[in-house]
Scaffold this motif. Structure first.
Motif, short mmCIF file in Angstrom:
data_model
loop_
_atom_site.label_atom_id
_atom_site.label_comp_id
_atom_site.label_asym_id
_atom_site.label_seq_id
_atom_site.Cartn_x
_atom_site.Cartn_y
_atom_site.Cartn_z
N PHE A 1 -18.95 1.18 -13.78
CA PHE A 1 -20.29 0.73 -14.15
C PHE A 1 -20.25 -0.78 -14.30
O PHE A 1 -19.56 -1.31 -15.18
CB PHE A 1 -20.76 1.37 -15.46
CG PHE A 1 -22.02 0.76 -16.01
CD1 PHE A 1 -23.23 0.94 -15.35
CD2 PHE A 1 -21.99 -0.03 -17.14
CE1 PHE A 1 -24.39 0.35 -15.84
CE2 PHE A 1 -23.14 -0.61 -17.63
CZ PHE A 1 -24.34 -0.42 -16.97
N ASP A 2 -20.96 -1.48 -13.44
CA ASP A 2 -20.99 -2.95 -13.44
C ASP A 2 -22.44 -3.38 -13.53
O ASP A 2 -23.20 -3.30 -12.55
CB ASP A 2 -20.33 -3.48 -12.17
CG ASP A 2 -20.10 -4.99 -12.24
OD1 ASP A 2 -20.58 -5.62 -13.19
OD2 ASP A 2 -19.43 -5.52 -11.33
N VAL B 1 -27.21 8.10 -13.24
CA VAL B 1 -28.03 6.98 -13.72
C VAL B 1 -28.22 7.08 -15.24
O VAL B 1 -28.11 6.09 -15.97
CB VAL B 1 -29.39 6.95 -13.01
CG1 VAL B 1 -30.28 5.86 -13.61
CG2 VAL B 1 -29.20 6.72 -11.52
N ARG B 2 -28.50 8.29 -15.72
CA ARG B 2 -28.64 8.48 -17.15
C ARG B 2 -27.31 8.21 -17.87
O ARG B 2 -27.29 7.62 -18.95
CB ARG B 2 -29.11 9.91 -17.46
CG ARG B 2 -30.55 10.20 -17.05
CD ARG B 2 -30.96 11.58 -17.53
NE ARG B 2 -32.33 11.88 -17.15
CZ ARG B 2 -32.98 12.99 -17.48
NH1 ARG B 2 -32.35 13.91 -18.21
NH2 ARG B 2 -34.22 13.19 -17.10
N ALA B 3 -26.24 8.67 -17.27
CA ALA B 3 -24.93 8.42 -17.86
C ALA B 3 -24.64 6.92 -17.94
O ALA B 3 -24.13 6.42 -18.95
CB ALA B 3 -23.85 9.12 -17.06
N ALA B 4 -24.99 6.19 -16.87
CA ALA B 4 -24.77 4.74 -16.86
C ALA B 4 -25.60 4.06 -17.95
O ALA B 4 -25.13 3.11 -18.60
CB ALA B 4 -25.10 4.18 -15.49
N THR B 5 -26.84 4.55 -18.15
CA THR B 5 -27.69 3.98 -19.20
C THR B 5 -27.07 4.19 -20.58
O THR B 5 -27.06 3.28 -21.42
CB THR B 5 -29.09 4.61 -19.15
OG1 THR B 5 -29.66 4.40 -17.86
CG2 THR B 5 -29.99 4.02 -20.22
N ARG B 6 -26.54 5.38 -20.79
CA ARG B 6 -25.90 5.67 -22.08
C ARG B 6 -24.64 4.83 -22.26
O ARG B 6 -24.37 4.31 -23.36
CB ARG B 6 -25.56 7.16 -22.14
CG ARG B 6 -24.86 7.59 -23.42
CD ARG B 6 -25.76 7.49 -24.64
NE ARG B 6 -25.04 7.91 -25.83
CZ ARG B 6 -24.96 9.18 -26.24
NH1 ARG B 6 -25.58 10.15 -25.55
NH2 ARG B 6 -24.30 9.49 -27.33
N SER C 1 -22.80 -2.10 -25.10
CA SER C 1 -23.55 -3.23 -25.66
C SER C 1 -23.47 -3.24 -27.18
O SER C 1 -23.25 -4.29 -27.80
CB SER C 1 -25.01 -3.15 -25.20
OG SER C 1 -25.76 -4.20 -25.78
N ASP C 2 -23.65 -2.06 -27.80
CA ASP C 2 -23.55 -1.98 -29.27
C ASP C 2 -22.15 -2.36 -29.74
O ASP C 2 -21.99 -3.06 -30.75
CB ASP C 2 -23.89 -0.57 -29.74
CG ASP C 2 -25.35 -0.22 -29.51
OD1 ASP C 2 -26.15 -1.15 -29.29
OD2 ASP C 2 -25.69 0.98 -29.53
N GLY C 3 -21.13 -1.90 -29.02
CA GLY C 3 -19.75 -2.22 -29.41
C GLY C 3 -19.44 -3.70 -29.28
O GLY C 3 -18.82 -4.30 -30.17
N LEU C 4 -19.89 -4.31 -28.19
CA LEU C 4 -19.65 -5.75 -28.00
C LEU C 4 -20.39 -6.57 -29.04
O LEU C 4 -19.85 -7.55 -29.57
CB LEU C 4 -20.08 -6.16 -26.59
CG LEU C 4 -19.20 -5.68 -25.44
CD1 LEU C 4 -19.82 -6.05 -24.10
CD2 LEU C 4 -17.79 -6.27 -25.54
N GLN C 5 -21.62 -6.20 -29.35
CA GLN C 5 -22.38 -6.95 -30.35
C GLN C 5 -21.71 -6.85 -31.72
O GLN C 5 -21.65 -7.84 -32.46
CB GLN C 5 -23.81 -6.41 -30.44
CG GLN C 5 -24.68 -7.15 -31.46
CD GLN C 5 -24.79 -8.63 -31.15
OE1 GLN C 5 -25.46 -9.04 -30.21
NE2 GLN C 5 -24.10 -9.45 -31.94
N ASP D 1 -17.40 7.78 -28.82
CA ASP D 1 -18.82 8.12 -28.79
C ASP D 1 -19.20 8.89 -27.53
O ASP D 1 -19.94 9.88 -27.58
CB ASP D 1 -19.65 6.83 -28.89
CG ASP D 1 -21.14 7.10 -28.87
OD1 ASP D 1 -21.65 7.69 -29.83
OD2 ASP D 1 -21.79 6.74 -27.86
N LEU D 2 -18.70 8.46 -26.38
CA LEU D 2 -19.12 9.05 -25.11
C LEU D 2 -18.40 10.36 -24.79
O LEU D 2 -18.78 11.04 -23.83
CB LEU D 2 -18.91 8.03 -23.99
CG LEU D 2 -19.83 6.80 -24.08
CD1 LEU D 2 -19.43 5.75 -23.07
CD2 LEU D 2 -21.28 7.19 -23.87
#
Length: 294
Positions: A68-69, A109-114, A120-124, A154-155
């Motif tokens: 996922f990029d 696509v849904r998996a990529a969104t999740r 993003s939450d982890g990096l923040q 989580d995933l």
């Protein structure tokens, strides 16, 4: 001929039903068998398999490592309240096909969104408690390990395993990078000026020390030269005294000749003395008369 037609049709129908009852699973895939819309079975073994035609259908899932990029970099805030643009990529794969289907309906696509949301939450979270220096060069490996571990935990709930998380690029936004560059430039100039001042002071100290040593060396050399010259003059005087004491009259004559040479060196030299002066002693004959020479 009329009887052959129905037979061929029956054979074709049987072949069609038989072909629809068989399916293959590639070694890189898992297959999920549905019966009337419900999950009946998950096939993980590669090869040829059977299903009931018409009432069962099969869906294949790629079990290889996927990437996922995100095309757009994400914006995060550090502990210094400075924004960063982060470009990352994630390596992941499906580990539980049934859970993956239940959670995201098997939609990549849904998996990529999740995945994007979780990363993003982890990096923040990680960037929010670190400085820009830590993020850029100091603790990048540690950040990636923490984000991967948390995202994987989580995933797992959607049947996905996170293999790796990597940062491709970490940049400051344009407006921030300009001001940061200006501060860096000012800081480098300040350091350069301090080093120049320190160098100039050190140069003055070295020059002063060199001048002092020069004066000391010259003074010591002059002292030694005067001492050696004095010793030489003393030895010369001793030698002269020893030589001329052997014949005082000759010494007197020699000194008079030296005096004449010094006195009458130039053509325009003029000396006024009494003719009977002792200075002309050796210019007179043996009877005391002047020789007439000047």
């Amino acid at each position: 001929m009329r009887a052959l037609g129905p037979v061929l049709a029956a054979i074709a129908l049987i072949a069609l039903i038989a072909s629809s009852a068989l399916f293959t699973v590639d070694q890189r895939q898992n297959a999920m068998v549905f019966q009337l819309g419900e999950v009946k079975e998950v096939v993980t073994k590669a090869g040829l398999h059977f299903k009931w035609p018409l009432i069962q259908n099969v869906r294949h899932f790629d079990m290889r490592i996927l990437t996922f990029d995100d095309a757009e970099p994400l914006r995060f805030i550090t502990s210094e309240k400075k924004p960063l643009l982060v470009d990352s990529f994630v390596k992941w794969r499906i580990v539980d096909v049934r859970q993956y289907y239940v959670s995201v309906q098997g939609d990549e696509v849904r998996a990529a969104t999740r995945i994007k949301q979780t990363i993003s939450d982890g990096l923040q979270s990680e960037f929010g408690r670190r400085t820009v220096h830590d993020v850029v060069s100091g603790q990048r490996d540690e950040i990636m390990a923490e984000v991967r571990t948390k995202a994987d935990t989580d995933l797992k709930r959607i049947g996905v395993e996170i293999i790796d998380v990597r940062l491709k690029r970490v940049d400051l936004p344009t407006d921030v990078s300009d001001s940061v560059f200006g501060r860096m430039q000012a800081e480098r100039k300040r350091i350069a000026n301090e080093q120049r001042s320190t160098g100039a002071a050190e140069a003055e100290r070295i020059r002063a020390d060199a001048d002092r040593q020069r004066e000391i060396i010259l003074a010591e050399a002059y002292r030694d030269a005067q001492r050696i010259k004095g010793e030489g003059d003393a030895k010369s005087t001793t030698i002269y005294a020893q030589a001329f004491s052997q014949n005082p009259e000759f010494y007197s004559f020699y000194r008079s000749m030296e005096a004449y040479r010094s006195s009458f060196r130039g053509k325009n030299d003029l000396l006024l003395l009494e003719p009977t002066s002792d200075f002309f002693r050796y210019l007179r004959d043996s009877q005391g008369r002047s020789t007439g020479r000047k």
